[in-house]
Design an enzyme around this catalytic site. Structure first.
Site, short mmCIF file in Angstrom:
data_model
loop_
_atom_site.label_atom_id
_atom_site.label_comp_id
_atom_site.label_asym_id
_atom_site.label_seq_id
_atom_site.Cartn_x
_atom_site.Cartn_y
_atom_site.Cartn_z
N TYR A 55 -24.32 54.64 61.68
CA TYR A 55 -23.51 55.84 61.83
C TYR A 55 -22.87 56.23 60.50
CZ TYR A 55 -23.80 54.42 66.77
OH TYR A 55 -24.23 54.04 68.00
N HIS A 140 -29.66 46.83 67.58
CA HIS A 140 -29.62 48.29 67.63
C HIS A 140 -31.02 48.90 67.65
CE1 HIS A 140 -27.35 52.10 66.01
NE2 HIS A 140 -27.76 52.22 67.26
#
Length: 338
Positions: A55, A140
């Protein structure tokens, strides 16, 4: 705000703050707005915060860490993710990131679910967050890396858990099928499913949720608005679904859902947030926020009363699967104010 405690791992508040927007997801967020989003979430009782190196190429972790720095560490839970190792890339620093975040491309993401890559990734996350530990670590988006992620990746996380470095481990993905395989085959405590346990996508209910409940694995539901289509009282003409323009069929279904919600005095986003928490395997719903007002809106939506009759009518109309939701969440919630 109520919290729920999975069979293994820390208790999580029913609402968590997802920090992708703190990493300038799609557009720039100011430092002031990012701080305001965290502070307002905290004031509303949120004590679970989720981030990732992906992010904003670390920006989300840096901003979240700075915002939490003055909070008592024992009072909140932080999760981050591994699998995308950030590698310095000075040769691309003059360009914009091509991963969906409005940040300079000072790093490149390198897929790595190996032991060394995971340890290096977690070390970098701790440095950016300014913490000596995180509570939860997820693999992830290992969609294309099942073999390494399900063996070396999980083994490394379990090693960290057994050493007391982290409290819980798992995987976070935009699909339900592979998460079910992680639950079935691997020693995981939590999984984060994004966009697959919503009013419009029920695929997590086919196998993942029943299996997680059976195995005592907690489920964190993310992207419950499917990136926008369920985020407004009425679906707008230009709404997105999973970050792409929503089809006419999906928009029509969302409008039908909104019609039922209105008949019961509930907004579509309120129902979208309440729906995943009805399943006993779900321990938290993670919502993003770009500023203080969005965090306050999230908390208000969580506190809204959603009558049982709404779910009955949605099932009768074929808008929700029948026979797969248990008793209302309030009757199952454990724990109290964090």
């Amino acid at each position: 705000m109520r919290s729920r405690t999975p069979a293994r791992g820390p208790g999580l508040t029913e609402l968590g703050l997802g920090a992708a927007q703190l990493g300038n997801l799609a557009r720039t967020t100011s430092d002031e707005d990012a701080l305001g989003a965290v502070d307002a979430a905290w004031d509303a009782g949120v004590r679970y915060f989720d981030t990732a190196p992906h992010y904003g190429l670390g920006l989300s972790e840096r901003r979240l860490g700075a915002a939490l720095a003055r909070r008592p560490r024992a009072e909140y839970t932080v999760s981050t993710k591994v699998g995308r190792l950030l590698v310095p890339s000075p040769e691309t620093a003059h360009r914009q990131d091509d991963g969906g975040f409005a940040v300079p491309a000072e790093f490149r993401r390198s897929w790595d679910f190996g032991r060394d890559g995971i340890l290096r990734s977690l070390e970098g996350s701790l440095e950016r967050l300014g913490l000596d530990h995180v509570d939860v670590v997820y693999l992830h988006d290992p969609d294309d890396h099942w073999q390494q992620a399900s063996t070396t990746g999980v083994d490394t996380l379990v090693e960290l858990r057994e050493q007391g470095v982290v409290k819980a481990v798992g995987a976070g993905m935009n699909q339900a099928a592979m998460l079910a395989e992680f639950v079935r085959r691997c020693d995981v405590d939590l999984v984060m499913v994004a966009g697959r346990h919503t009013l419009l996508d029920h695929s997590a209910q086919d196998e993942l949720l029943p299996l997680a409940q059976e195995r005592g694995v907690g489920v964190v539901a993310a992207a419950v608005y499917n990136s926008g289509l369920l985020a407004s009282d009425r679906p707008p003409a230009d709404a997105t679904y999973d970050y792409l323009p929503a089809s006419r069929e999906l928009t029509a279904r969302a409008a039908a859902l909104a019609d039922v919600c209105e008949r019961h005095g509930v907004t579509l986003p309120q129902a979208a947030l309440a729906h995943p928490l009805r399943h006993p395997a779900v321990v938290s719903v993670v919502l993003g926020a770009r500023d203080a007002e969005q965090s306050r809106t999230n908390a208000r939506r969580l506190s809204a009363h959603v009558p049982e009759a709404l779910w009955t009518e949605l099932a009768d109309l074929g808008l929700l699967p029948t026979g797969r939701d248990d008793a209302p969440a309030a009757s199952r919630a454990r724990g109290g104010r964090p």
